[in-house]
Write a protein that holds these residues in place. Structure first.
Motif, short mmCIF file in Angstrom:
data_model
loop_
_atom_site.label_atom_id
_atom_site.label_comp_id
_atom_site.label_asym_id
_atom_site.label_seq_id
_atom_site.Cartn_x
_atom_site.Cartn_y
_atom_site.Cartn_z
N SER A 34 74.90 18.00 116.39
CA SER A 34 74.52 19.29 116.96
C SER A 34 73.06 19.19 117.35
CB SER A 34 74.69 20.41 115.92
OG SER A 34 76.05 20.59 115.63
N VAL A 35 72.70 19.80 118.47
CA VAL A 35 71.31 19.80 118.92
C VAL A 35 70.94 21.20 119.39
CG1 VAL A 35 71.89 19.04 121.28
CG2 VAL A 35 69.59 18.66 120.40
N ALA A 36 69.73 21.61 119.07
CA ALA A 36 69.20 22.90 119.51
C ALA A 36 67.70 22.71 119.73
CB ALA A 36 69.46 23.98 118.46
N SER A 37 67.08 23.61 120.48
CA SER A 37 65.63 23.53 120.65
C SER A 37 65.04 24.93 120.67
CB SER A 37 65.27 22.77 121.93
OG SER A 37 65.74 23.43 123.07
N PRO A 38 63.82 25.05 120.11
CA PRO A 38 63.14 26.35 120.13
C PRO A 38 62.54 26.60 121.51
CG PRO A 38 61.74 24.69 119.11
CD PRO A 38 63.07 24.04 119.42
N PRO A 39 62.02 27.79 121.75
CA PRO A 39 61.38 28.05 123.04
C PRO A 39 60.15 27.14 123.20
CG PRO A 39 61.05 29.90 121.55
CD PRO A 39 61.95 28.93 120.86
N TYR A 40 59.79 26.88 124.45
CA TYR A 40 58.60 26.06 124.71
C TYR A 40 57.97 26.48 126.03
CZ TYR A 40 61.68 23.36 127.78
OH TYR A 40 62.57 22.98 128.76
N ARG A 41 56.76 25.97 126.29
CA ARG A 41 56.02 26.29 127.52
C ARG A 41 55.67 25.00 128.26
NH1 ARG A 41 53.23 29.95 123.73
NH2 ARG A 41 53.83 32.06 124.33
N GLU A 42 55.71 25.06 129.57
CA GLU A 42 55.20 23.96 130.39
C GLU A 42 53.77 24.32 130.79
OE1 GLU A 42 55.89 21.72 134.66
OE2 GLU A 42 57.48 22.99 133.87
N ARG A 43 52.85 23.41 130.51
CA ARG A 43 51.43 23.62 130.85
C ARG A 43 50.99 22.57 131.86
NH1 ARG A 43 48.93 27.17 127.32
NH2 ARG A 43 50.06 27.56 125.38
N ASP A 44 50.14 23.00 132.80
CA ASP A 44 49.60 22.05 133.78
C ASP A 44 48.42 21.31 133.17
OD1 ASP A 44 47.35 23.70 133.99
OD2 ASP A 44 47.92 24.50 135.95
N GLY A 45 47.76 20.47 133.96
CA GLY A 45 46.65 19.66 133.49
C GLY A 45 45.46 20.43 132.96
N THR A 46 45.34 21.70 133.35
CA THR A 46 44.23 22.53 132.86
C THR A 46 44.62 23.33 131.62
OG1 THR A 46 44.76 24.48 134.19
CG2 THR A 46 43.36 22.79 135.22
N GLY A 47 45.89 23.24 131.22
CA GLY A 47 46.36 23.99 130.06
C GLY A 47 46.97 25.33 130.39
N VAL A 50 52.63 27.30 133.18
CA VAL A 50 53.25 27.43 134.50
C VAL A 50 54.73 27.78 134.41
CG1 VAL A 50 51.58 25.94 135.66
CG2 VAL A 50 53.64 24.92 134.67
N ALA A 51 55.32 27.64 133.21
CA ALA A 51 56.73 28.02 133.02
C ALA A 51 56.98 28.20 131.52
CB ALA A 51 57.66 26.95 133.58
N GLU A 52 57.97 29.03 131.22
CA GLU A 52 58.40 29.23 129.84
C GLU A 52 59.91 29.06 129.78
OE1 GLU A 52 56.83 32.48 127.60
OE2 GLU A 52 55.00 32.56 128.82
N ALA A 53 60.37 28.42 128.72
CA ALA A 53 61.81 28.22 128.54
C ALA A 53 62.23 28.89 127.23
CB ALA A 53 62.13 26.73 128.49
N PRO A 54 63.34 29.61 127.25
CA PRO A 54 63.83 30.24 126.01
C PRO A 54 64.43 29.18 125.08
CG PRO A 54 65.42 30.54 127.77
CD PRO A 54 64.22 29.87 128.38
N ALA A 55 64.69 29.56 123.86
CA ALA A 55 65.36 28.66 122.92
C ALA A 55 66.73 28.29 123.48
CB ALA A 55 65.51 29.35 121.57
N ALA A 56 67.11 27.05 123.27
CA ALA A 56 68.43 26.59 123.70
C ALA A 56 69.40 26.73 122.54
CB ALA A 56 68.36 25.14 124.17
N ALA A 57 70.55 27.31 122.81
CA ALA A 57 71.57 27.48 121.78
C ALA A 57 72.08 26.11 121.31
CB ALA A 57 72.74 28.28 122.34
N GLU A 58 72.52 26.06 120.07
CA GLU A 58 73.06 24.82 119.52
C GLU A 58 74.28 24.39 120.33
OE1 GLU A 58 75.45 24.05 115.60
OE2 GLU A 58 73.30 24.16 115.16
N GLN A 59 74.37 23.09 120.59
CA GLN A 59 75.55 22.54 121.24
C GLN A 59 75.95 21.24 120.57
OE1 GLN A 59 74.98 21.26 125.34
NE2 GLN A 59 72.80 21.04 125.01
N ARG A 60 77.24 20.94 120.63
CA ARG A 60 77.77 19.70 120.06
C ARG A 60 77.79 18.64 121.14
NH1 ARG A 60 77.82 18.50 115.12
NH2 ARG A 60 79.71 17.29 115.29
N LEU A 61 77.36 17.44 120.79
CA LEU A 61 77.35 16.31 121.71
C LEU A 61 77.88 15.07 121.03
CD1 LEU A 61 73.74 16.68 123.18
CD2 LEU A 61 75.88 17.40 124.25
#
Length: 94
Positions: A34-47, A50-61
């Protein structure tokens, strides 16, 4: 991403319920997890964010791993195991 200076701030993949599957051999490991991920942010070279991603629901792989130069490497990432009683699917390579 590296060339642009962008980073994924807070990105991580949380693995759980990792199990070896019966189709594993000495030359090929097949695991389910099972894999899941918390929310995260994409930052450019200056910090700047530039984008935000919500937490990803658990999925089976299922992961197919092959030994390469003494280390296990992921060859394929497949959907989780089929439901009980369903016919398993085969990948093009195996």
């Amino acid at each position: 991403m590296v060339e642009s200076g962008h980073v994924l701030d807070g990105f991580e993949a949380r693995l759980s319920s990792v199990e070896s599957l019966p189709e594993s051999t000495a030359a090929r490991a097949v695991v389910t997890l099972s894999v899941a991920s918390p929310p995260y942010r994409e930052r450019d070279g200056t910090g700047t964010v530039v984008a935000e991603a919500p937490a990803a629901a658990e999925q089976r792989l299922r992961l197919v791993l092959l030994p390469v130069d003494g280390r296990w490497r992921i060859q394929e990432i497949l959907p989780g195991p089929p439901a009980a009683g369903a016919e398993p699917t085969r990948s093009a390579g195996g």
